[in-house]
Scaffold this motif. Sequence first.
Motif, mmCIF file in Angstrom:
data_model
loop_
_atom_site.group_PDB
_atom_site.id
_atom_site.type_symbol
_atom_site.label_atom_id
_atom_site.label_comp_id
_atom_site.label_asym_id
_atom_site.label_seq_id
_atom_site.Cartn_x
_atom_site.Cartn_y
_atom_site.Cartn_z
ATOM 1 N N SER A 121 0.180 8.256 -8.716
ATOM 2 C CA SER A 121 -0.891 9.229 -8.511
ATOM 3 C C SER A 121 -2.159 8.710 -9.173
ATOM 4 C CB SER A 121 -0.513 10.590 -9.130
ATOM 5 O OG SER A 121 0.638 11.125 -8.497
ATOM 6 N N PHE A 122 -3.263 8.716 -8.441
ATOM 7 C CA PHE A 122 -4.531 8.249 -8.977
ATOM 8 C C PHE A 122 -5.671 8.921 -8.214
ATOM 9 C CE2 PHE A 122 -2.876 5.280 -5.870
ATOM 10 C CZ PHE A 122 -3.911 5.158 -4.960
ATOM 11 N N PHE A 123 -6.845 8.853 -8.789
ATOM 12 C CA PHE A 123 -8.012 9.497 -8.186
ATOM 13 C C PHE A 123 -8.358 8.802 -6.858
ATOM 14 C CE2 PHE A 123 -12.632 9.591 -7.523
ATOM 15 C CZ PHE A 123 -12.820 10.965 -7.428
ATOM 16 N N GLY A 124 -8.544 9.595 -5.801
ATOM 17 C CA GLY A 124 -8.906 9.053 -4.496
ATOM 18 C C GLY A 124 -7.740 8.591 -3.656
ATOM 19 N N ARG A 125 -6.519 8.992 -4.020
ATOM 20 C CA ARG A 125 -5.354 8.537 -3.265
ATOM 21 C C ARG A 125 -5.387 9.018 -1.818
ATOM 22 N NH1 ARG A 125 0.762 10.102 -4.950
ATOM 23 N NH2 ARG A 125 -0.023 12.165 -4.358
ATOM 24 N N ASP A 126 -5.768 10.278 -1.607
ATOM 25 C CA ASP A 126 -5.829 10.814 -0.245
ATOM 26 C C ASP A 126 -6.902 10.112 0.579
ATOM 27 O OD1 ASP A 126 -3.816 12.576 -0.872
ATOM 28 O OD2 ASP A 126 -5.178 14.221 -1.378
ATOM 29 N N ALA A 127 -8.016 9.774 -0.070
ATOM 30 C CA ALA A 127 -9.087 9.070 0.644
ATOM 31 C C ALA A 127 -8.631 7.674 1.062
ATOM 32 C CB ALA A 127 -10.329 8.981 -0.240
ATOM 33 N N VAL A 128 -7.897 6.993 0.186
ATOM 34 C CA VAL A 128 -7.380 5.668 0.526
ATOM 35 C C VAL A 128 -6.390 5.753 1.677
ATOM 36 C CG1 VAL A 128 -6.024 3.717 -0.338
ATOM 37 C CG2 VAL A 128 -7.753 4.771 -1.797
ATOM 38 N N SER A 129 -5.521 6.768 1.646
ATOM 39 C CA SER A 129 -4.561 6.958 2.727
ATOM 40 C C SER A 129 -5.272 7.176 4.058
ATOM 41 C CB SER A 129 -3.654 8.151 2.417
ATOM 42 O OG SER A 129 -2.741 8.377 3.464
ATOM 43 N N LEU A 130 -6.345 7.962 4.050
ATOM 44 C CA LEU A 130 -7.110 8.191 5.272
ATOM 45 C C LEU A 130 -7.752 6.904 5.782
ATOM 46 C CD1 LEU A 130 -8.392 10.083 7.379
ATOM 47 C CD2 LEU A 130 -10.243 10.502 5.747
ATOM 48 N N LEU A 131 -8.286 6.095 4.872
ATOM 49 C CA LEU A 131 -8.924 4.841 5.276
ATOM 50 C C LEU A 131 -7.913 3.853 5.849
ATOM 51 C CD1 LEU A 131 -11.405 4.310 2.287
ATOM 52 C CD2 LEU A 131 -11.954 5.025 4.619
ATOM 53 N N ILE A 132 -6.660 3.904 5.370
ATOM 54 C CA ILE A 132 -5.631 3.016 5.900
ATOM 55 C C ILE A 132 -5.280 3.403 7.333
ATOM 56 C CG2 ILE A 132 -3.236 2.270 5.645
ATOM 57 C CD1 ILE A 132 -5.134 1.091 3.592
ATOM 58 N N ILE A 133 -5.189 4.694 7.610
ATOM 59 C CA ILE A 133 -4.780 5.170 8.928
ATOM 60 C C ILE A 133 -5.926 5.132 9.930
ATOM 61 C CG2 ILE A 133 -3.834 7.169 10.171
ATOM 62 C CD1 ILE A 133 -2.434 7.979 7.606
ATOM 63 N N LEU A 134 -7.161 5.180 9.452
ATOM 64 C CA LEU A 134 -8.327 5.302 10.333
ATOM 65 C C LEU A 134 -8.429 4.224 11.412
ATOM 66 C CD1 LEU A 134 -10.825 7.039 10.853
ATOM 67 C CD2 LEU A 134 -12.082 5.583 9.259
ATOM 68 N N PRO A 135 -8.148 2.941 11.146
ATOM 69 C CA PRO A 135 -8.323 1.915 12.193
ATOM 70 C C PRO A 135 -7.547 2.172 13.479
ATOM 71 C CG PRO A 135 -8.085 0.863 10.066
ATOM 72 C CD PRO A 135 -7.818 2.312 9.850
ATOM 73 N N ILE A 136 -6.383 2.823 13.392
ATOM 74 C CA ILE A 136 -5.604 3.074 14.591
ATOM 75 C C ILE A 136 -6.206 4.188 15.423
ATOM 76 C CG2 ILE A 136 -4.006 4.857 13.778
ATOM 77 C CD1 ILE A 136 -3.000 1.712 15.723
ATOM 78 N N ALA A 137 -7.048 5.037 14.788
ATOM 79 C CA ALA A 137 -7.662 6.156 15.508
ATOM 80 C C ALA A 137 -9.030 5.796 16.080
ATOM 81 C CB ALA A 137 -7.797 7.367 14.574
ATOM 82 N N LEU A 138 -9.668 4.769 15.526
ATOM 83 C CA LEU A 138 -10.990 4.377 16.016
ATOM 84 C C LEU A 138 -10.884 3.723 17.391
ATOM 85 C CD1 LEU A 138 -12.625 2.793 12.827
ATOM 86 C CD2 LEU A 138 -13.206 4.980 13.889
ATOM 87 N N ILE A 195 0.830 -1.202 0.000
ATOM 88 C CA ILE A 195 0.000 0.000 0.000
ATOM 89 C C ILE A 195 0.867 1.256 0.000
ATOM 90 C CG2 ILE A 195 -1.703 1.304 1.324
ATOM 91 C CD1 ILE A 195 -2.741 -1.393 2.373
ATOM 92 N N SER A 196 1.955 1.233 0.772
ATOM 93 C CA SER A 196 2.852 2.392 0.822
ATOM 94 C C SER A 196 3.460 2.665 -0.549
ATOM 95 C CB SER A 196 3.958 2.145 1.846
ATOM 96 O OG SER A 196 3.428 1.910 3.124
ATOM 97 N N LEU A 197 3.916 1.622 -1.221
ATOM 98 C CA LEU A 197 4.493 1.791 -2.551
ATOM 99 C C LEU A 197 3.461 2.343 -3.534
ATOM 100 C CD1 LEU A 197 6.586 -1.496 -2.761
ATOM 101 C CD2 LEU A 197 7.502 0.821 -2.689
ATOM 102 N N ALA A 198 2.241 1.843 -3.446
ATOM 103 C CA ALA A 198 1.206 2.299 -4.369
ATOM 104 C C ALA A 198 0.858 3.767 -4.145
ATOM 105 C CB ALA A 198 -0.046 1.436 -4.201
ATOM 106 N N LEU A 199 0.735 4.170 -2.877
ATOM 107 C CA LEU A 199 0.319 5.539 -2.577
ATOM 108 C C LEU A 199 1.447 6.548 -2.777
ATOM 109 C CD1 LEU A 199 -1.900 5.027 0.614
ATOM 110 C CD2 LEU A 199 -2.634 5.383 -1.738
ATOM 111 N N GLN A 200 2.688 6.125 -2.593
ATOM 112 C CA GLN A 200 3.801 7.057 -2.713
ATOM 113 C C GLN A 200 4.347 7.152 -4.130
ATOM 114 O OE1 GLN A 200 4.897 9.224 -0.680
ATOM 115 N NE2 GLN A 200 6.643 9.902 -1.915
ATOM 116 N N ARG A 201 4.315 6.057 -4.853
ATOM 117 C CA ARG A 201 4.939 6.037 -6.173
ATOM 118 C C ARG A 201 3.977 6.343 -7.319
ATOM 119 N NH1 ARG A 201 9.023 6.748 -3.825
ATOM 120 N NH2 ARG A 201 10.808 5.325 -3.638
#
Length: 286
Positions: A94-111, A86-92
Amino acid sequence: MRLSRPARTVLAIVTGLILVGIYLPLGVVFINSFSTSQTFRWPPPGFTLEWWQKALVNEGARDGLATSVLVALLATVVALALGTLISLALQRYSFFGRDAVSLLIILPIALPGIVTGIALNNAFRTILDLRLGLLTIVVAHATFCIVTVFNNVIARLRRMGGSLEEASADLGAGIWTTFRLVTFPQLRSALLAGGLLAFALSFDEIIVTTFTTGSGVETLPIWILNNLFRPNQAPIVNVIAVVLVALSIIPIWIAQRIAGEEQGLGTSERKRKKARSALIVQTPEP
């Protein structure tokens, strides 16, 4: 930023009070693990090693420890694989909804853990029709362990840049060769630190585990919770709690050392580059 002497004094006092509030209860548990009393009694009437000897031969505690280690290892392996991809995909890319996917990945640790546990319990039992057991615990733990790996790897990728990978591709290396010889060596320490943190996070998890475990599967934190108020079990629970704290501290300490060494190496490298630049500027042309 410089602080005045009164401000430093106040900051030191507040920090000391916070640390005392955090670690004093742990110290009480440690001392009570040697107490001759069979209940949570303070101060201890005497000291003995009897409870440590009994804890070593306690079958339930040993089974719980083995289960916790197995779950943590499996969850860490899953988190390392998925978090890195996931890190490689999001960092390397660019695609539509990348920021939203990043937020969804981090969200479980905050819930809150109870929200995650209830959601996963409903998903396993009603949607996926899975029987709660070791598999569901591993999947549940991997959902929040991925975050620690993701944060470590994506931070490293941002510092690395892509110039070395582009140079490897220009020289004719394929994707897997570039990853094996260029990308992975630079990610090893970040993967190790993320994996250690993920293991520690999974090893002592109890809230999500409570909602995703089945009959016959008992991790060490669940064993402690089930035996906490049983007669004559308090001293053994104290011993197991001390062991749990010690086993949780080790991977976190190693990960912190790795991060500190890397920061020191990065600072030294920046200093060397500045020194070389200054030398080039100061060197007169022939």
